[in-house]
Design a protein around this motif. Structure first.
Motif, mmCIF file in Angstrom:
data_model
loop_
_atom_site.group_PDB
_atom_site.id
_atom_site.type_symbol
_atom_site.label_atom_id
_atom_site.label_comp_id
_atom_site.label_asym_id
_atom_site.label_seq_id
_atom_site.Cartn_x
_atom_site.Cartn_y
_atom_site.Cartn_z
ATOM 1 N N GLN A 54 97.064 48.469 106.788
ATOM 2 C CA GLN A 54 97.911 49.544 106.266
ATOM 3 C C GLN A 54 99.188 49.633 107.101
ATOM 4 O O GLN A 54 99.139 49.996 108.286
ATOM 5 C CB GLN A 54 97.157 50.874 106.285
ATOM 6 N N VAL A 55 100.306 49.305 106.511
ATOM 7 C CA VAL A 55 101.594 49.383 107.218
ATOM 8 C C VAL A 55 102.141 50.794 107.072
ATOM 9 O O VAL A 55 102.444 51.250 105.964
ATOM 10 C CB VAL A 55 102.602 48.350 106.675
ATOM 11 N N VAL A 56 102.273 51.484 108.201
ATOM 12 C CA VAL A 56 102.745 52.875 108.169
ATOM 13 C C VAL A 56 104.213 52.985 108.578
ATOM 14 O O VAL A 56 104.760 54.097 108.600
ATOM 15 C CB VAL A 56 101.868 53.770 109.074
ATOM 16 N N GLY A 57 104.847 51.864 108.900
ATOM 17 C CA GLY A 57 106.262 51.913 109.242
ATOM 18 C C GLY A 57 106.758 50.580 109.744
ATOM 19 O O GLY A 57 105.978 49.725 110.176
ATOM 20 N N HIS A 58 108.066 50.393 109.653
ATOM 21 C CA HIS A 58 108.683 49.197 110.224
ATOM 22 C C HIS A 58 110.111 49.526 110.634
ATOM 23 O O HIS A 58 110.734 50.457 110.105
ATOM 24 C CB HIS A 58 108.637 48.014 109.264
ATOM 25 N N GLN A 59 110.616 48.761 111.589
ATOM 26 C CA GLN A 59 111.944 49.006 112.152
ATOM 27 C C GLN A 59 112.514 47.674 112.624
ATOM 28 O O GLN A 59 111.833 46.910 113.320
ATOM 29 C CB GLN A 59 111.837 49.983 113.332
ATOM 30 N N HIS A 60 113.767 47.389 112.248
ATOM 31 C CA HIS A 60 114.388 46.143 112.683
ATOM 32 C C HIS A 60 114.621 46.159 114.201
ATOM 33 O O HIS A 60 114.546 47.211 114.854
ATOM 34 C CB HIS A 60 115.707 45.899 111.939
ATOM 35 N N GLY A 61 114.886 45.002 114.756
ATOM 36 C CA GLY A 61 115.001 44.877 116.210
ATOM 37 C C GLY A 61 116.410 44.946 116.756
ATOM 38 O O GLY A 61 116.608 44.697 117.954
ATOM 39 N N TYR A 62 117.383 45.295 115.929
ATOM 40 C CA TYR A 62 118.775 45.313 116.377
ATOM 41 C C TYR A 62 119.179 46.745 116.738
ATOM 42 O O TYR A 62 119.816 47.464 115.960
ATOM 43 C CB TYR A 62 119.676 44.719 115.299
ATOM 44 N N PHE A 63 118.747 47.152 117.918
ATOM 45 C CA PHE A 63 119.046 48.507 118.402
ATOM 46 C C PHE A 63 119.349 48.446 119.893
ATOM 47 O O PHE A 63 118.958 47.513 120.593
ATOM 48 C CB PHE A 63 117.874 49.452 118.129
ATOM 49 N N GLY A 64 120.032 49.460 120.383
ATOM 50 C CA GLY A 64 120.391 49.532 121.792
ATOM 51 C C GLY A 64 119.423 50.390 122.586
ATOM 52 O O GLY A 64 118.567 51.080 122.022
ATOM 53 N N ASP A 65 119.580 50.354 123.898
ATOM 54 C CA ASP A 65 118.686 51.116 124.780
ATOM 55 C C ASP A 65 118.723 52.606 124.464
ATOM 56 O O ASP A 65 117.705 53.305 124.579
ATOM 57 C CB ASP A 65 119.073 50.889 126.245
ATOM 58 N N ALA A 66 119.884 53.113 124.071
ATOM 59 C CA ALA A 66 120.025 54.547 123.813
ATOM 60 C C ALA A 66 119.208 55.000 122.606
ATOM 61 O O ALA A 66 118.923 56.196 122.455
ATOM 62 C CB ALA A 66 121.494 54.893 123.600
ATOM 63 N N GLU A 67 118.826 54.057 121.759
ATOM 64 C CA GLU A 67 118.066 54.392 120.547
ATOM 65 C C GLU A 67 116.560 54.313 120.757
ATOM 66 O O GLU A 67 115.794 54.685 119.853
ATOM 67 C CB GLU A 67 118.470 53.457 119.413
ATOM 68 N N GLU A 68 116.123 53.820 121.898
ATOM 69 C CA GLU A 68 114.693 53.572 122.093
ATOM 70 C C GLU A 68 113.852 54.834 122.011
ATOM 71 O O GLU A 68 112.756 54.814 121.437
ATOM 72 C CB GLU A 68 114.464 52.870 123.435
ATOM 73 N N ALA A 69 114.329 55.924 122.584
ATOM 74 C CA ALA A 69 113.539 57.161 122.568
ATOM 75 C C ALA A 69 113.274 57.617 121.144
ATOM 76 O O ALA A 69 112.147 58.003 120.785
ATOM 77 C CB ALA A 69 114.248 58.253 123.366
ATOM 78 N N ALA A 70 114.298 57.574 120.287
ATOM 79 C CA ALA A 70 114.142 57.997 118.893
ATOM 80 C C ALA A 70 113.203 57.056 118.141
ATOM 81 O O ALA A 70 112.400 57.503 117.302
ATOM 82 C CB ALA A 70 115.505 58.044 118.209
ATOM 83 N N ILE A 71 113.298 55.768 118.442
ATOM 84 C CA ILE A 71 112.410 54.798 117.791
ATOM 85 C C ILE A 71 110.966 55.040 118.206
ATOM 86 O O ILE A 71 110.053 55.001 117.374
ATOM 87 C CB ILE A 71 112.864 53.364 118.124
#
Length: 258
Positions: free
Chosen positions: A141-158
Motif C-alpha cells: 500500500q503506497v501512502v505517499g511519494h516525493q521526488h528527490g530534488y529538494f534542498g536541506d531547508a525542505e527536509e523538515a517539512a518532508i
C-alpha cells in the motif's frame, strides 16, 4: 527497540548481514509488526553494501560514520557475496539481496499488508513506480511519494509529510552517499518502523533502467551491463571504485586473518 537476530561478516570494512532474500523480507515485516506493539521510537535503518559502497566507506570519513549507524547492511551486490567467502570467516552471506529485488521480495515473501512511502528520484519516475507497485501487489500500500530534488531547508517539512502518511516502510532513493546522510540526519524526526536506502530502484521498477540478464547478475557482472548501457555516467565510476573496493576487501580481510 527491536533487535533482530542475524549474523554479520566484515566485507571491505562494512559489517554485512548474513541473510537471504526471504529472511530479509520477513525481518522487515516483523519489525513493522513489532513497532506497533512496542511503540518503538527509533526507525530500524537498512543500508546496502556493494563495490561502490565499499569504496566510499573507505575513502570518506563522513560516509563511513553514517554507514556505521545503520541497524543492518545487506549485500546489494553479488560481489559482496563472493567477497564474504574469500577468507576463512565463520559466516558468509548466503545470497545477494539486491534492493531492486527486495522491494518486490517484501510483498512476495511477507504475507501482511505494509504501508510504504517512496522518496527520491524524478517526480514522474517515483509516481509511476508507486502506481506499478500498488497495482502489482495487493499487500503493498503506497501512502505517499516525493521526488528527490529538494534542498536541506525542505527536509523538515518532508519528514512531517512522511510522518503524517504513517508508512511502515520509508524507501529513500537519493543515491550514495546522499541517501545515507538523509536517513541518519533525519532518523530522530521520523516516526516510521523501517527506513531502507534504495538508490535508483524506482527507475528499475518503471523500466527506465533495464536489469542485466540473470547470468550476468549471478556472475556478479551487473555493473558491467549497467556501464555498457550508460558509459558516460558510469565508466569512470566503475573504473575507479571497483579496483579500490577489491583493495579494501583484501586489506580488511588480511588484517583480520593476521
Amino acid at each position: 527497540m527491536i533487535t533482530p537476530d542475524f549474523d554479520t561478516v566484515n566485507v571491505g570494512g562494512i559489517r554485512t548481514a548474513c541473510v537471504g532474500r526471504k529472511e530479509l523480507a520477513a525481518l522487515v515485516g516483523n519489525i513493522c509488526e513489532g513497532y506497533a506493539q512496542r511503540h518503538q521510537a527509533a526507525p530500524f535503518v537498512i543500508f546496502s553494501n556493494n563495490g561502490h559502497a565499499i569504496s566510499i566507506y573507505n575513502a570518506d570519513k563522513q560516509a563511513r560514520e553514517q554507514m556505521d549507524q545503520a541497524d543492518l547492511v545487506h549485500a546489494d551486490g553479488q560481489s559482496v557475496v563472493s567477497f564474504s567467502r574469500w577468507f576463512k570467516h565463520a559466516r558468509a552471506v548466503p545470497e545477494r539481496t539486491a534492493t531492486t529485488d527486495m522491494i518486490h521480495d517484501i510483498p512476495n515473501f511477507y504475507p501482511g499488508t505494509l504501508k510504504h512511502f517512496l522518496l527520491g528520484g524524478k517526480a514522474a519516475s517515483v509516481s509511476k513506480a508507486a502506481d506499478i507497485l500498488g497495482q502489482t501487489y495487493a499487500n503493498f500500500q503506497v501512502v505517499g511519494h516525493q521526488h528527490g530534488y529538494f534542498g536541506d531547508a525542505e527536509e523538515a517539512a518532508i519528514c512531517d509529510a512522511i510522518n503524517a502518511a504513517k508508512p511502515d516502510v520509508l524507501w529513500v532513493g537519493l543515491g550514495k552517499p546522499k541517501e545515507q546522510l538523509f536517513c541518519i540526519r533525519n532518523k530522530s524526526r521520523l516516526t516510521v518502523p523501517v527506513i531502507i536506502s534504495c538508490g535508483g530502484c524506482y527507475n528499475y521498477i518503471t523500466g527506465e533502467y533495464p536489469r542485466a540478464p540473470m547470468w550476468m547478475q549471478n556472475a556478479g557482472l551487473e555493473w558491467l551491463f549497467r556501464m555498457a548501457k550508460d558509459p558516460r555516467k558510469l565508466f569512470v565510476r566503475y573504473l575507479l571504485t571497483n579496483p579500490h573496493a577489491i583493495y579494501c576487501v583484501l586489506k580488511h580481510g588480511l588484517a583480520k586473518q593476521g
